[in-house]
Design a protein around this motif. Sequence first.
Motif, PDB file in Angstrom:
ATOM      1  N   PHE A   1      98.669  51.955  -5.222  1.00  8.72           N
ATOM      2  CA  PHE A   1      99.818  51.471  -5.012  1.00  8.72           C
ATOM      3  C   PHE A   1      99.744  49.905  -4.990  1.00  8.72           C
ATOM      4  O   PHE A   1      98.648  49.203  -5.168  1.00  8.72           O
ATOM      5  CB  PHE A   1     100.720  51.960  -3.943  1.00  8.72           C
ATOM      6  CG  PHE A   1     100.260  51.441  -2.590  1.00  8.72           C
ATOM      7  CD1 PHE A   1     101.125  50.463  -1.919  1.00  8.72           C
ATOM      8  CD2 PHE A   1      99.249  51.948  -1.960  1.00  8.72           C
ATOM      9  CE1 PHE A   1     100.743  50.145  -0.642  1.00  8.72           C
ATOM     10  CE2 PHE A   1      98.958  51.586  -0.478  1.00  8.72           C
ATOM     11  CZ  PHE A   1      99.775  50.331   0.073  1.00  8.72           C
ATOM     12  N   SER A   2     100.769  49.221  -4.750  1.00  9.63           N
ATOM     13  CA  SER A   2     100.661  47.667  -4.851  1.00  9.63           C
ATOM     14  C   SER A   2     100.325  47.136  -6.123  1.00  9.63           C
ATOM     15  O   SER A   2     100.886  47.624  -7.142  1.00  9.63           O
ATOM     16  CB  SER A   2      99.929  47.396  -3.708  1.00  9.63           C
ATOM     17  OG  SER A   2     100.069  45.955  -3.519  1.00  9.63           O
TER      18      SER A   2
ATOM     19  N   THR B   1     100.047  49.182  -9.487  1.00  6.23           N
ATOM     20  CA  THR B   1     101.108  49.565 -10.325  1.00  6.23           C
ATOM     21  C   THR B   1     101.096  49.157 -11.673  1.00  6.23           C
ATOM     22  O   THR B   1     101.508  49.817 -12.491  1.00  6.23           O
ATOM     23  CB  THR B   1     102.403  48.998  -9.857  1.00  6.23           C
ATOM     24  OG1 THR B   1     102.879  49.312  -8.461  1.00  6.23           O
ATOM     25  CG2 THR B   1     103.608  49.192 -10.720  1.00  6.23           C
TER      26      THR B   1
ATOM     27  N   LEU C   1      99.008  52.191 -13.157  1.00 11.22           N
ATOM     28  CA  LEU C   1     100.063  53.491 -13.161  1.00 11.22           C
ATOM     29  C   LEU C   1     101.011  53.181 -14.344  1.00 11.22           C
ATOM     30  O   LEU C   1     101.445  54.284 -15.204  1.00 11.22           O
ATOM     31  CB  LEU C   1     100.441  53.867 -11.733  1.00 11.22           C
ATOM     32  CG  LEU C   1      99.557  53.670 -10.633  1.00 11.22           C
ATOM     33  CD1 LEU C   1     100.587  54.103  -9.358  1.00 11.22           C
ATOM     34  CD2 LEU C   1      98.539  54.624 -10.509  1.00 11.22           C
ATOM     35  N   SER C   2     101.769  52.135 -14.229  1.00  6.64           N
ATOM     36  CA  SER C   2     102.626  51.883 -15.441  1.00  6.64           C
ATOM     37  C   SER C   2     102.143  52.019 -16.560  1.00  6.64           C
ATOM     38  O   SER C   2     102.760  52.687 -17.717  1.00  6.64           O
ATOM     39  CB  SER C   2     103.183  50.580 -15.249  1.00  6.64           C
ATOM     40  OG  SER C   2     104.292  50.319 -15.942  1.00  6.64           O
TER      41      SER C   2
ATOM     42  N   HIS D   1     101.275  57.194  -7.064  1.00  7.57           N
ATOM     43  CA  HIS D   1     101.358  56.175  -6.270  1.00  7.57           C
ATOM     44  C   HIS D   1     101.397  56.592  -4.765  1.00  7.57           C
ATOM     45  O   HIS D   1     102.277  57.233  -4.126  1.00  7.57           O
ATOM     46  CB  HIS D   1     103.088  55.565  -6.360  1.00  7.57           C
ATOM     47  CG  HIS D   1     103.290  54.275  -5.430  1.00  7.57           C
ATOM     48  ND1 HIS D   1     103.744  54.586  -4.258  1.00  7.57           N
ATOM     49  CD2 HIS D   1     103.308  52.991  -5.915  1.00  7.57           C
ATOM     50  CE1 HIS D   1     104.043  53.163  -4.009  1.00  7.57           C
ATOM     51  NE2 HIS D   1     103.870  52.193  -4.978  1.00  7.57           N
TER      52      HIS D   1
ATOM     53  N   GLY E   1     107.415  51.943  -8.905  1.00  3.88           N
ATOM     54  CA  GLY E   1     106.299  51.240  -8.270  1.00  3.88           C
ATOM     55  C   GLY E   1     106.694  50.264  -7.462  1.00  3.88           C
ATOM     56  O   GLY E   1     107.831  49.797  -6.996  1.00  3.88           O
ATOM     57  N   ASN E   2     105.750  49.224  -7.271  1.00  2.00           N
ATOM     58  CA  ASN E   2     105.752  47.833  -6.713  1.00  2.00           C
ATOM     59  C   ASN E   2     106.857  46.939  -7.803  1.00  2.00           C
ATOM     60  O   ASN E   2     106.616  46.841  -8.986  1.00  2.00           O
ATOM     61  CB  ASN E   2     104.681  47.202  -6.539  1.00  2.00           C
ATOM     62  CG  ASN E   2     105.028  45.829  -5.918  1.00  2.00           C
ATOM     63  OD1 ASN E   2     104.928  44.661  -6.660  1.00  2.00           O
ATOM     64  ND2 ASN E   2     104.893  45.820  -4.549  1.00  2.00           N
TER      65      ASN E   2
ATOM     66  N   SER F   1     108.064  55.220   1.732  1.00  2.00           N
ATOM     67  CA  SER F   1     107.038  54.673   0.642  1.00  2.00           C
ATOM     68  C   SER F   1     106.775  53.496   0.383  1.00  2.00           C
ATOM     69  O   SER F   1     107.965  52.521   0.325  1.00  2.00           O
ATOM     70  CB  SER F   1     107.154  55.507  -0.736  1.00  2.00           C
ATOM     71  OG  SER F   1     106.110  55.570  -1.451  1.00  2.00           O
TER      72      SER F   1
ATOM     73  N   LEU G   1     104.300  59.870 -10.161  1.00  2.00           N
ATOM     74  CA  LEU G   1     105.090  59.236 -11.195  1.00  2.00           C
ATOM     75  C   LEU G   1     104.868  59.967 -12.478  1.00  2.00           C
ATOM     76  O   LEU G   1     103.878  60.291 -12.987  1.00  2.00           O
ATOM     77  CB  LEU G   1     104.518  57.795 -11.495  1.00  2.00           C
ATOM     78  CG  LEU G   1     104.552  56.708 -10.090  1.00  2.00           C
ATOM     79  CD1 LEU G   1     104.081  55.555 -10.559  1.00  2.00           C
ATOM     80  CD2 LEU G   1     105.998  56.894  -9.516  1.00  2.00           C
TER      81      LEU G   1
END
Length: 299
Positions: free
Chosen positions: A108-109, A112, A115-116, A128, A177-178, A270, A281
């Motif tokens: 996470f953070s 992102t 992940l994106s 995430h 996400g972030n 979260s 996600l």
Amino acid sequence: MIKQPPYLKKGDKIAIVCPAKKLPNPIDKGIEILESWGLEVVLGETVSASHHQFSGSDELRAKDIQQFLDDASVKAIIAGRGGYGTIRIIDELDFTAFNANPKWLIGFSDITILLSHAFAKLNTQSIHGQMPYTFEESTPEALESLRKALFGENDTYSYESEVSGKDGAVEGVLVGGNLTLLLAVEGSVSEMDFEGKILFIEDVGEHEYSIDRMMRTLKRKGKLANLKGLVVGAFNELGEESIYFGQTPEEVIWEQVKAYDYPVCFGFPSGHIADNRAMVLGKSVSLFVEGKKVTLNYI
């Protein structure tokens, strides 16, 4: 069609890499917890590397994650920590092997960005969730939610928010996400499509004016108008203002979305908090909001 990486099973390999900031302390506890789930933990060079504030040079960090993207025996890659730095290497990565045989990407953070990119460019689900560096301060519930996400055990999150949102019941694909990092990839190949999706956002250490600016930017781009729903996670450790901004993060966000006809919830467990529940996600979820009562269920 959105691709779902194979869920993990006992004996599978999970690699730990640090695509961004260097680790200030050992992550022995995080490794121990992953092993307790029956996973074989493989460590990348970046776990112990250092280059200024980063976990090694850009070249080393890219090479480190690349080897695990290409290694078919590794079924998941989890970031050791976030910080800053993933955007410096994302365009150097070759996802050809990953795209042919998807695996779980977790973090996470700052992660992102990764992940994106997985969703935007590769149409692939990711997680995430907590990272080994945050395992020690994590709630048991957050860690268990990550384990369930990795092993394919559907979860349900129910809680009562301190702030009322907008009532509604919808089903849709979860993205987000972030908030800062989602804005950072706008206009690039890593930009997530929010259209018709349930958007999740969280952030840490930002000023209220910065949150206001980011939300207004998304609204001006038309990215908030056609959501299925909005899930607002933790917005904590706010930057101090010399003069009070006049609105809380929740009020800032609400002002930008209150006119839209979709459910909105606040205080979702979260983000940069101990109770950082795993958000898969790209997966379909149902969202139910009634006053301060919220339920999110993986379908």
